[in-house]
Design a protein around this motif. Structure first.
Motif, PDB file in Angstrom:
ATOM      1  N   GLN A  52      48.872  31.836  36.265  1.00 51.90           N
ATOM      2  CA  GLN A  52      47.618  31.738  37.118  1.00 51.90           C
ATOM      3  C   GLN A  52      46.528  31.360  36.130  1.00 51.90           C
ATOM      4  O   GLN A  52      45.656  30.294  36.421  1.00 51.90           O
ATOM      5  CB  GLN A  52      47.258  32.832  38.048  1.00 51.90           C
ATOM      6  N   TYR A  56      44.196  27.910  36.170  1.00 56.46           N
ATOM      7  CA  TYR A  56      42.752  28.053  36.223  1.00 56.46           C
ATOM      8  C   TYR A  56      42.028  27.386  35.219  1.00 56.46           C
ATOM      9  O   TYR A  56      40.797  26.627  35.265  1.00 56.46           O
ATOM     10  CB  TYR A  56      42.306  29.324  36.419  1.00 56.46           C
ATOM     11  N   THR A  68      43.334  24.669  40.815  1.00 53.19           N
ATOM     12  CA  THR A  68      43.086  25.971  41.560  1.00 53.19           C
ATOM     13  C   THR A  68      41.585  26.430  41.283  1.00 53.19           C
ATOM     14  O   THR A  68      40.948  26.498  40.000  1.00 53.19           O
ATOM     15  CB  THR A  68      43.929  27.149  41.207  1.00 53.19           C
ATOM     16  N   ASN A  69      41.103  27.250  42.265  1.00 50.42           N
ATOM     17  CA  ASN A  69      39.646  28.170  41.918  1.00 50.42           C
ATOM     18  C   ASN A  69      40.179  29.427  41.960  1.00 50.42           C
ATOM     19  O   ASN A  69      39.084  30.625  41.598  1.00 50.42           O
ATOM     20  CB  ASN A  69      38.923  27.800  43.159  1.00 50.42           C
ATOM     21  N   ALA A  70      41.282  29.832  41.549  1.00 46.16           N
ATOM     22  CA  ALA A  70      41.651  31.507  41.447  1.00 46.16           C
ATOM     23  C   ALA A  70      42.249  31.894  40.208  1.00 46.16           C
ATOM     24  O   ALA A  70      43.054  31.045  39.736  1.00 46.16           O
ATOM     25  CB  ALA A  70      42.758  31.760  42.648  1.00 46.16           C
ATOM     26  N   LYS A  71      41.465  32.878  39.459  1.00 44.53           N
ATOM     27  CA  LYS A  71      41.980  32.979  37.929  1.00 44.53           C
ATOM     28  C   LYS A  71      43.096  34.005  38.357  1.00 44.53           C
ATOM     29  O   LYS A  71      43.234  34.486  39.749  1.00 44.53           O
ATOM     30  CB  LYS A  71      40.890  34.042  37.543  1.00 44.53           C
ATOM     31  N   TYR A  74      43.886  36.895  41.433  1.00 42.98           N
ATOM     32  CA  TYR A  74      42.933  36.514  42.719  1.00 42.98           C
ATOM     33  C   TYR A  74      43.742  35.408  43.588  1.00 42.98           C
ATOM     34  O   TYR A  74      43.277  34.993  44.610  1.00 42.98           O
ATOM     35  CB  TYR A  74      41.658  35.922  42.323  1.00 42.98           C
ATOM     36  N   SER A  75      44.990  35.081  43.304  1.00 43.88           N
ATOM     37  CA  SER A  75      45.863  34.319  43.891  1.00 43.88           C
ATOM     38  C   SER A  75      47.055  34.967  44.793  1.00 43.88           C
ATOM     39  O   SER A  75      47.485  35.981  44.079  1.00 43.88           O
ATOM     40  CB  SER A  75      46.583  33.296  43.271  1.00 43.88           C
ATOM     41  N   TYR A  76      47.255  34.522  46.177  1.00 40.60           N
ATOM     42  CA  TYR A  76      48.326  35.144  46.660  1.00 40.60           C
ATOM     43  C   TYR A  76      49.492  34.938  45.900  1.00 40.60           C
ATOM     44  O   TYR A  76      50.822  35.669  46.169  1.00 40.60           O
ATOM     45  CB  TYR A  76      48.468  34.649  48.254  1.00 40.60           C
TER      46      TYR A  76
END
Length: 94
Positions: A52, A56, A68-71, A74-76
């Motif tokens: 992830q 990022y 993606t905006n999720a580090k 912080y991602s499902y």
């Protein structure tokens, strides 16, 4: 066009490690989309925090477009609670 069995076989490795409810829902989604004439392939399932973080960084500190905006954390995807999919061509050569 790939058969439903072929699509499921290609998607299966990306369903490993997912929460059982998400895996079952993804399998049903594959079937339903195929039945409706819109075949899909699961392209991503569970991701490690490191994977992830690499995504990022893309478009920020490494080459490429932001995807993606999720580090990490912080991602499902990091918890086996998300899948990504792609539409497959309905006819060869498309």
């Amino acid at each position: 066009m790939l058969t439903l069995t072929q699509i499921k076989a290609k998607s299966a490795p990306r369903l490993k490690g997912l929460h059982p409810a998400v895996s079952a829902a993804a399998d049903k989604l594959i079937e339903r989309c195929y039945t409706c004439g819109v075949p899909i392939l699961i392209t991503q399932g569970l991701r490690t925090f490191a994977e992830q973080d690499r995504l990022y960084a893309q478009g920020r500190t490494s080459p490429g477009s932001i995807v993606t905006n999720a580090k990490g954390g912080y991602s499902y995807h990091n918890y086996g609670l998300a899948v990504d999919f792609a539409l497959l061509p309905m006819h060869p050569g498309i």
